[in-house]
Scaffold this motif. Structure first.
Motif, PDB file in Angstrom:
ATOM      1  N   GLY A  72       0.809  -1.213   0.000  1.00  0.00           N
ATOM      2  CA  GLY A  72       0.000   0.000   0.000  1.00  0.00           C
ATOM      3  C   GLY A  72       0.841   1.260   0.000  1.00  0.00           C
ATOM      4  N   SER A  73       1.963   1.210   0.681  1.00  0.00           N
ATOM      5  CA  SER A  73       2.843   2.376   0.741  1.00  0.00           C
ATOM      6  C   SER A  73       3.649   2.578  -0.534  1.00  0.00           C
ATOM      7  CB  SER A  73       3.817   2.240   1.908  1.00  0.00           C
ATOM      8  OG  SER A  73       3.123   2.268   3.117  1.00  0.00           O
ATOM      9  N   HIS A  74       3.965   1.506  -1.231  1.00  0.00           N
ATOM     10  CA  HIS A  74       4.883   1.618  -2.351  1.00  0.00           C
ATOM     11  C   HIS A  74       4.275   1.335  -3.721  1.00  0.00           C
ATOM     12  CE1 HIS A  74       8.105   2.104   0.507  1.00  0.00           C
ATOM     13  NE2 HIS A  74       7.695   1.014   1.137  1.00  0.00           N
ATOM     14  N   GLY A  75       3.359   0.388  -3.816  1.00  0.00           N
ATOM     15  CA  GLY A  75       2.881  -0.008  -5.134  1.00  0.00           C
ATOM     16  C   GLY A  75       1.439   0.346  -5.435  1.00  0.00           C
ATOM     17  N   LEU A  76       0.636   0.472  -4.420  1.00  0.00           N
ATOM     18  CA  LEU A  76      -0.799   0.671  -4.637  1.00  0.00           C
ATOM     19  C   LEU A  76      -1.103   2.005  -5.305  1.00  0.00           C
ATOM     20  CD1 LEU A  76      -3.655  -0.476  -4.131  1.00  0.00           C
ATOM     21  CD2 LEU A  76      -3.636   0.775  -1.969  1.00  0.00           C
ATOM     22  N   ARG A  77      -0.446   3.045  -4.873  1.00  0.00           N
ATOM     23  CA  ARG A  77      -0.740   4.393  -5.382  1.00  0.00           C
ATOM     24  C   ARG A  77      -0.448   4.535  -6.873  1.00  0.00           C
ATOM     25  NH1 ARG A  77      -0.987   7.110  -0.253  1.00  0.00           N
ATOM     26  NH2 ARG A  77       0.336   6.029   1.227  1.00  0.00           N
ATOM     27  N   LYS A  78       0.390   3.662  -7.414  1.00  0.00           N
ATOM     28  CA  LYS A  78       0.757   3.732  -8.832  1.00  0.00           C
ATOM     29  C   LYS A  78      -0.299   3.100  -9.734  1.00  0.00           C
ATOM     30  CE  LYS A  78       5.616   3.469  -7.616  1.00  0.00           C
ATOM     31  NZ  LYS A  78       6.806   2.628  -7.590  1.00  0.00           N
ATOM     32  N   PRO A 117      -3.837   2.470 -11.594  1.00  0.00           N
ATOM     33  CA  PRO A 117      -4.889   3.382 -12.069  1.00  0.00           C
ATOM     34  C   PRO A 117      -6.165   3.239 -11.241  1.00  0.00           C
ATOM     35  CG  PRO A 117      -4.532   1.579 -13.622  1.00  0.00           C
ATOM     36  CD  PRO A 117      -3.481   1.451 -12.567  1.00  0.00           C
ATOM     37  N   GLY A 118      -6.821   4.342 -11.011  1.00  0.00           N
ATOM     38  CA  GLY A 118      -8.106   4.336 -10.309  1.00  0.00           C
ATOM     39  C   GLY A 118      -8.003   4.310  -8.795  1.00  0.00           C
ATOM     40  N   ILE A 119      -6.818   4.409  -8.254  1.00  0.00           N
ATOM     41  CA  ILE A 119      -6.660   4.382  -6.799  1.00  0.00           C
ATOM     42  C   ILE A 119      -6.804   5.807  -6.260  1.00  0.00           C
ATOM     43  CG2 ILE A 119      -5.090   3.861  -4.894  1.00  0.00           C
ATOM     44  CD1 ILE A 119      -6.230   1.386  -6.305  1.00  0.00           C
ATOM     45  N   SER A 125     -11.670  -8.881   2.313  1.00  0.00           N
ATOM     46  CA  SER A 125     -12.702  -8.319   1.442  1.00  0.00           C
ATOM     47  C   SER A 125     -12.404  -6.857   1.113  1.00  0.00           C
ATOM     48  CB  SER A 125     -14.091  -8.464   2.070  1.00  0.00           C
ATOM     49  OG  SER A 125     -14.184  -7.736   3.280  1.00  0.00           O
ATOM     50  N   ILE A 126     -11.859  -6.108   2.068  1.00  0.00           N
ATOM     51  CA  ILE A 126     -11.498  -4.712   1.786  1.00  0.00           C
ATOM     52  C   ILE A 126     -10.363  -4.657   0.761  1.00  0.00           C
ATOM     53  CG2 ILE A 126     -10.505  -2.601   2.754  1.00  0.00           C
ATOM     54  CD1 ILE A 126     -12.014  -3.242   5.347  1.00  0.00           C
ATOM     55  N   LEU A 127      -9.347  -5.480   0.955  1.00  0.00           N
ATOM     56  CA  LEU A 127      -8.226  -5.494   0.011  1.00  0.00           C
ATOM     57  C   LEU A 127      -8.707  -5.862  -1.393  1.00  0.00           C
ATOM     58  CD1 LEU A 127      -5.509  -7.244   2.215  1.00  0.00           C
ATOM     59  CD2 LEU A 127      -5.797  -4.792   1.804  1.00  0.00           C
ATOM     60  N   ALA A 128      -9.578  -6.861  -1.479  1.00  0.00           N
ATOM     61  CA  ALA A 128     -10.107  -7.278  -2.784  1.00  0.00           C
ATOM     62  C   ALA A 128     -10.946  -6.174  -3.422  1.00  0.00           C
ATOM     63  CB  ALA A 128     -10.924  -8.552  -2.631  1.00  0.00           C
ATOM     64  N   LEU A 129     -11.741  -5.475  -2.612  1.00  0.00           N
ATOM     65  CA  LEU A 129     -12.559  -4.389  -3.151  1.00  0.00           C
ATOM     66  C   LEU A 129     -11.692  -3.259  -3.717  1.00  0.00           C
ATOM     67  CD1 LEU A 129     -15.378  -4.216  -0.468  1.00  0.00           C
ATOM     68  CD2 LEU A 129     -15.710  -4.596  -2.916  1.00  0.00           C
ATOM     69  N   VAL A 130     -10.604  -2.958  -3.026  1.00  0.00           N
ATOM     70  CA  VAL A 130      -9.720  -1.897  -3.515  1.00  0.00           C
ATOM     71  C   VAL A 130      -9.052  -2.310  -4.826  1.00  0.00           C
ATOM     72  CG1 VAL A 130      -7.579  -0.635  -3.024  1.00  0.00           C
ATOM     73  CG2 VAL A 130      -9.311  -0.874  -1.243  1.00  0.00           C
ATOM     74  N   LEU A 131      -8.579  -3.537  -4.899  1.00  0.00           N
ATOM     75  CA  LEU A 131      -7.869  -3.994  -6.098  1.00  0.00           C
ATOM     76  C   LEU A 131      -8.792  -4.297  -7.272  1.00  0.00           C
ATOM     77  CD1 LEU A 131      -5.129  -6.354  -4.668  1.00  0.00           C
ATOM     78  CD2 LEU A 131      -4.848  -4.045  -5.565  1.00  0.00           C
ATOM     79  N   ALA A 132      -9.997  -4.761  -6.982  1.00  0.00           N
ATOM     80  CA  ALA A 132     -10.887  -5.269  -8.027  1.00  0.00           C
ATOM     81  C   ALA A 132     -11.545  -4.181  -8.864  1.00  0.00           C
ATOM     82  CB  ALA A 132     -11.955  -6.159  -7.420  1.00  0.00           C
ATOM     83  N   ARG A 133     -11.585  -2.965  -8.388  1.00  0.00           N
ATOM     84  CA  ARG A 133     -12.186  -1.854  -9.134  1.00  0.00           C
ATOM     85  C   ARG A 133     -13.551  -2.224  -9.710  1.00  0.00           C
ATOM     86  NH1 ARG A 133      -7.964   0.541 -13.131  1.00  0.00           N
ATOM     87  NH2 ARG A 133      -8.583  -1.361 -14.135  1.00  0.00           N
ATOM     88  N   ASP A 134     -14.497  -2.475  -8.850  1.00  0.00           N
ATOM     89  CA  ASP A 134     -15.900  -2.724  -9.196  1.00  0.00           C
ATOM     90  C   ASP A 134     -16.196  -4.101  -9.772  1.00  0.00           C
ATOM     91  OD1 ASP A 134     -16.525  -0.171  -8.305  1.00  0.00           O
ATOM     92  OD2 ASP A 134     -16.209   0.708 -10.288  1.00  0.00           O
ATOM     93  N   ARG A 135     -15.215  -4.987  -9.895  1.00  0.00           N
ATOM     94  CA  ARG A 135     -15.512  -6.331 -10.410  1.00  0.00           C
ATOM     95  C   ARG A 135     -16.132  -7.219  -9.337  1.00  0.00           C
ATOM     96  NH1 ARG A 135     -10.230  -5.978 -13.193  1.00  0.00           N
ATOM     97  NH2 ARG A 135      -9.421  -6.965 -11.324  1.00  0.00           N
ATOM     98  N   PHE A 136     -15.811  -6.948  -8.078  1.00  0.00           N
ATOM     99  CA  PHE A 136     -16.319  -7.784  -6.992  1.00  0.00           C
ATOM    100  C   PHE A 136     -17.149  -6.955  -6.026  1.00  0.00           C
ATOM    101  CE2 PHE A 136     -12.297  -9.968  -8.181  1.00  0.00           C
ATOM    102  CZ  PHE A 136     -12.873 -11.125  -8.676  1.00  0.00           C
TER     103      PHE A 136
END
Length: 137
Positions: A42-48, A50-52, A103-114
């Motif tokens: 989350g600190s290093h890769g998530l912000r890069k 798209p859509g975050i 479930s929170i991690l999946a929701l953030v990564l899935a971008r509306d798919r789940f």
């Protein structure tokens, strides 16, 4: 001063009780490690990605913190003589924390798919709370 013998287990073996202290210890360690890995990502890769948005970063941080805190709590529960073999408390904390954070991690990564995972998060939280309440009795 001598230490434990190499054949001495770190935790006492459960005598047929499930979940047993060793399983809770391992689960707590893995949950804490997963939370640390998620926090680092989350600190290093998530912000890069798209859509975050800042809200999604905050949700990610919350999920990773909960995973670490509850992993540490499971480590402590596994050391308690009574609650290490409690049939509900430890498993509920482990499952609840995994479902809540996962479930929170999946929701953030899935971008509306789940999107269906949205209602799952509070169920995980409720199971988690029930596990801690069970420690009071």
């Amino acid at each position: 001063m001598s230490g434990p013998l190499p054949s001495t287990p770190l935790l006492p073996r459960a005598t047929g009780a499930f979940p047993g202290p060793a399983l809770l210890w391992r689960t707590g360690a893995l949950l804490a490690a997963a939370g640390i890995v998620a926090g680092a990502f989350g600190s290093h890769g998530l912000r890069k990605r798209p859509g975050i948005t800042p809200d999604k970063v905050h949700a990610w941080e919350t999920a990773s913190h909960y995973a670490v805190f509850n992993g540490l709590a499971l480590l402590l529960v596994s050391l308690h003589p009574r609650f290490a073999v409690h049939r509900f408390a430890g498993p509920a904390i482990a499952v609840g924390a995994s479902v809540f954070s996962g479930s929170i991690l999946a929701l953030v990564l899935a971008r509306d798919r789940f999107r269906w995972l949205g209602p799952i998060t509070p169920i995980g939280g409720s199971i988690l709370i029930a596990g801690y309440i069970a420690l009071a009795f």
